[in-house]
Scaffold this active site. Sequence first.
Site, mmCIF file in Angstrom:
data_model
loop_
_atom_site.group_PDB
_atom_site.id
_atom_site.type_symbol
_atom_site.label_atom_id
_atom_site.label_comp_id
_atom_site.label_asym_id
_atom_site.label_seq_id
_atom_site.Cartn_x
_atom_site.Cartn_y
_atom_site.Cartn_z
ATOM 1 N N SER A 1 0.369 -0.974 -0.421
ATOM 2 C CA SER A 1 -0.468 0.327 -0.004
ATOM 3 C C SER A 1 1.135 1.238 -0.014
ATOM 4 C CB SER A 1 -1.097 0.195 1.275
ATOM 5 O OG SER A 1 0.313 0.277 2.486
ATOM 6 N N LYS A 2 2.300 1.150 0.376
ATOM 7 C CA LYS A 2 3.341 2.286 0.096
ATOM 8 C C LYS A 2 4.143 2.413 -0.992
ATOM 9 C CE LYS A 2 3.059 2.531 5.512
ATOM 10 N NZ LYS A 2 1.359 3.420 5.124
ATOM 11 N N SER A 3 4.300 1.192 -1.409
ATOM 12 C CA SER A 3 4.936 1.205 -2.602
ATOM 13 C C SER A 3 4.848 1.399 -4.099
ATOM 14 C CB SER A 3 5.453 -0.406 -3.013
ATOM 15 O OG SER A 3 6.062 -0.588 -3.529
#
Length: 306
Positions: free
Chosen positions: A242-244
């Site tokens: 989700s942060k990539s």
Amino acid sequence: MRSLHSPHVSTPTASRPYRGRFAPSPTGDLHFGSLLAAFGSWLLARHAQGTWLVRVEDLDPPREVAGAAERQLRTLAAFGLHSDEPVLRQSERGAHYRAALERLLASGAAFACHCSRSELAEAGGIHRHCVSGPRPGREPAIRLRVADGSVVAYDDAIRGPQSQDVAREVGDVVLRRADGYWAYQLAVVVDDAEQAISDVVRGADLLDSTPRQILLQRALGLPTPRYAHLPLVLDGAGRKLSKSDAALPVDAERPLPALAAAWRALGQDPAVLHGAGTVAELLARSQSGFDPGRIAAAPTIALGEF
């Protein structure tokens, strides 16, 4: 994987019907890590001949992506993963969270906090007492009062015994933010209880949240579900999807390859799905061939493996 019916350190739920859920936040389209959590929770619910629900955790408007919730639901449908009951949306449930918060305030289990993030950072970052008083024009956050020595232990169905000193490692837990938005911890506890969730199956990134949720359940007099935390999918740099930048949406037009990859990531035998030509056929084979004991207890999976 440990037995899904192993003794639970918190309130036992063995006599309750199995009710699981998948609860995505609409901060983007479903990626492979989301699919793994959805498919894993669905498989465990079906294995227990239980109910599987979908809940939209749309509590944080500044982080939400327009239309993401609807796209997530359409993608789940394309993968054959349908909620057994109407989808619940947290954005419509403010009155329920307010009622729970008022109970906590009335009992003294919650309190108003005027501390800013910068002030807390200077004090070590963990709230154990207020370092700031009321200020004109500034709304307080509301926190759960966590007593010193509040150690929570529970038995995770996949990862085994877990323990956390919530007072020392987390501090007083935010229930309503200073900007007026409801905190995830309060909403998830209220909704799990109202939906009679017996088993929470989710990614390992939420393992650390479980003890504070158990404390909040106790403060509200609510039952504690069983918990099972699935492996977390990371990109090549070790970041959560989700942060990539690697968090590309799963292709709703090609559900079979993604479901097969999620099946392998859950440690299941690829041969079980061999020859499945439709989503319905793949899901039927996965239900009959699913072995919970094959789910790895390793906390992470590299996306490149699939």
